[in-house]
Design a protein around this motif. Structure first.
Motif: not given
Length: 557
Positions: A72, A75, A78
């Motif tokens: 992902d 993710t 982040t």
């Protein structure tokens, strides 16, 4: 002042790794081959940067692990920004992606920015620092954004730029020659060497992310763009095939529009009847694009276009090896239409054996591919059309009675063009406009005599024949007007062509003379004195010409 950095070469990148591990070691000094690198610990060292960057090594390690393990991108980004914030003491950071279809560079993930500020942070190639980095593929460092005129502050997150001491670093996310976005960061730097070092660290992070970003753009941004384009095209088709867009306001056509509007509310089988060329496919398109299955495929199949031996394979598909030449499995038209509509044109041309197989699909919505025995269930709407008289065919035994009643659930009969009155003129004007634009010629109207010929003709070929006639006339027209003599001989009125064979010189001269007299009489409202003067004739000669063509001046008053 803005500094641009070219992307580091392989040698440069190795030198960066050496300096990051031990900043007090000169770049030319080689590490011993067997010297271990402990990424999990933070070795102590001394440098003149004011901050030590050996703690960034765990950041690089974590990023390489995340990219390898996480599927992902959201993710991964982040965590990247959180690590950059903690280890590099950043105030704001952002990852921007470049959408090639729209030409926009937008903030995909960030910290230190509100949702409204993120929404404002959209650039095009060459706009501001971010736009220039994505355009050139070169990293850029702004030591003080208050002194940089190219810094746009589009997010409006920094207040008065003239008062700020923030530095700005922006590096491209690059894979080969393809630039897919940029990573940007802001903080106050007291040491220029530390600023330059952080720019190089961010370049390494961007290179680590490049493959993941590329896959994300292919799977998400480009897919979303394709889906949006698909929705746009479906909307355009729906608008194009609105019943109200079908040309014609005659009473018979109004009845057709009412039937179309009612039948689109269900998935009922529709049988479209009418002569060849009346526009049965147009009606079928209107039913599909405004029906319950409008988001599904619209598959068209003409039974008269293929020999009988091929029709079964085309409609039902075939399995590999089912016949000579079947080298692979192939879906048929029914299977391709799953979730949408299939339009079977010229259904009256099907053989009795094919009619039996079509009947089963109508009854059960189930069939097997040629050479297969696995039932395939489909969710489709079936529209059928024919120019044949199916009732007569049923009586003669050439069309199955049970199939006829299965198809004839909701019949729509399209009237022939000869029964549509002034729709002929509306259609002719539409074709004039269309072909004039396509051919780039300035034809903008049809003369009165030519209109009379169009109205008097029987139109056995219906709308398709009218379309061909207007296309031919557009090519022949020379003064921006379609005249009677531009129409084909089959349309020439008897009053003009009685004196000689159609197509002869005398017939064409008669057509021109007739048209000129009608146009002048119309312009003068039947005033024969004025009409004779404009034509350069005496009233007596004009009277003889009018008698020849059976023209009455009272008609033009």
């Amino acid at each position: 002042m803005t500094t641009q950095y070219p992307l580091p070469s392989a040698v440069d990148r190795r030198a960066q790794r050496v300096s990051l591990i031990c900043p007090d070691r000169s770049q030319g000094e080689k590490l011993p081959v067997a010297e271990p690198i402990h990424l999990a610990s933070t070795p102590s060292c001394e440098c003149d940067f004011g901050e030590c960057r050996t703690q960034v090594l765990p950041l690089l390690y974590e990023m390489s692990r995340l990219v390898a393990e996480a599927g992902d991108l959201q993710t991964t980004l982040t965590i990247l920004l959180q690590l950059m914030k903690r280890h590099m003491k950043l105030i704001r950071g952002a990852v921007s992606l470049y959408d090639r279809d729209s030409g926009k560079i937008f903030i995909h993930e960030s910290f230190g920015l509100s949702p409204d500020e993120v929404a404002r942070g959209v650039y095009r190639l060459g706009e501001g620092i971010t736009g220039r980095v994505v355009e050139t593929g070169q990293a850029m460092v702004v030591p003080c954004i208050g002194d940089e005129p190219n810094f746009l502050n589009r997010t409006d997150s920094r207040g008065d730029l003239a008062q700020t001491r923030l530095s700005f670093v922006c590096v491209p996310i690059r894979r080969g020659r393809k630039i897919m976005g940029a990573i940007s960061a802001e903080r106050i730097y007291e040491n220029r060497q530390l600023l330059d070092l952080d720019a190089r660290i961010m370049t390494i992070l961007a290179a680590t992310l490049a493959q993941s970003v590329e896959l994300y753009l292919v799977e998400h941004v480009q897919t979303v763009a394709l889906q949006a384009e698909n929705r746009r095209l479906r909307g355009a088709l729906k608008e194009k095939f609105k019943p109200s867009n079908i040309i014609g306001h005659s009473k018979p056509m109004q009845e057709v529009y009412n039937l179309i509007e009612k039948v689109t509310r269900s998935k009922t089988t529709v049988l479209i009847l009418g002569e060849s060329g009346v526009g049965k496919e147009l009606v079928a398109s209107a039913i599909h694009y405004h029906g319950l299955n409008s988001t599904g495929p619209f598959i068209k199949f003409n039974c008269a276009a293929l020999p009988e031996t091929v029709i079964e394979s085309e409609l039902f598909g075939h399995e590999k090896g089912s016949f000579t030449g079947a080298t692979a499995q192939r879906k048929g038209r029914f299977e391709e239409a799953h979730g949408g509509t299939i339009f079977i044109d010229e259904v009256g041309e099907l053989s009795l054996s094919m009619q039996a197989k079509l009947l089963r699909v109508l009854q059960e919505r189930t069939f097997e591919r040629v050479g297969g025995n696995t039932p395939i269930q489909v969710d489709i709407r079936i529209l059928a059309a024919t120019n044949r008289n199916l009732i007569d065919m049923v009586e003669k035994g050439t069309f199955r009675e049970d199939l006829y009643y299965r198809l004839n659930v909701f019949p729509i009969t399209i009237p022939p063009l000869r029964d549509r009155g002034n729709d002929i003129i509306a259609l002719a004007d539409h074709f004039v406009t269309r072909f004039s634009q396509e051919m780039g010629v300035g034809v903008n109207r049809i003369s009165t005599p030519a209109i009379n010929m169009l109205l008097c003709y029987d139109w056995p070929g219906n709308v398709r024949e009218l379309e061909n006639v207007i296309e031919r006339a557009i090519i022949l027209a020379e003064d921006g007007v379609i005249h009677a003599y531009n129409l084909p001989p089959s349309l020439q009125t008897p009053v003009v062509s009685d004196a000689s064979d159609v197509g002869s010189l005398e017939a064409k001269l008669n057509a021109v003379e007739y048209e000129m007299i009608v146009d002048v009489l119309k312009a003068t409202h039947g005033n024969t004195t004025e009409a004779a003067r404009q034509l350069g004739l005496t009233r007596r000669i004009l009277g003889l010409r009018m008698a020849k063509y059976d023209l009455d001046r009272k008609v033009f008053r």
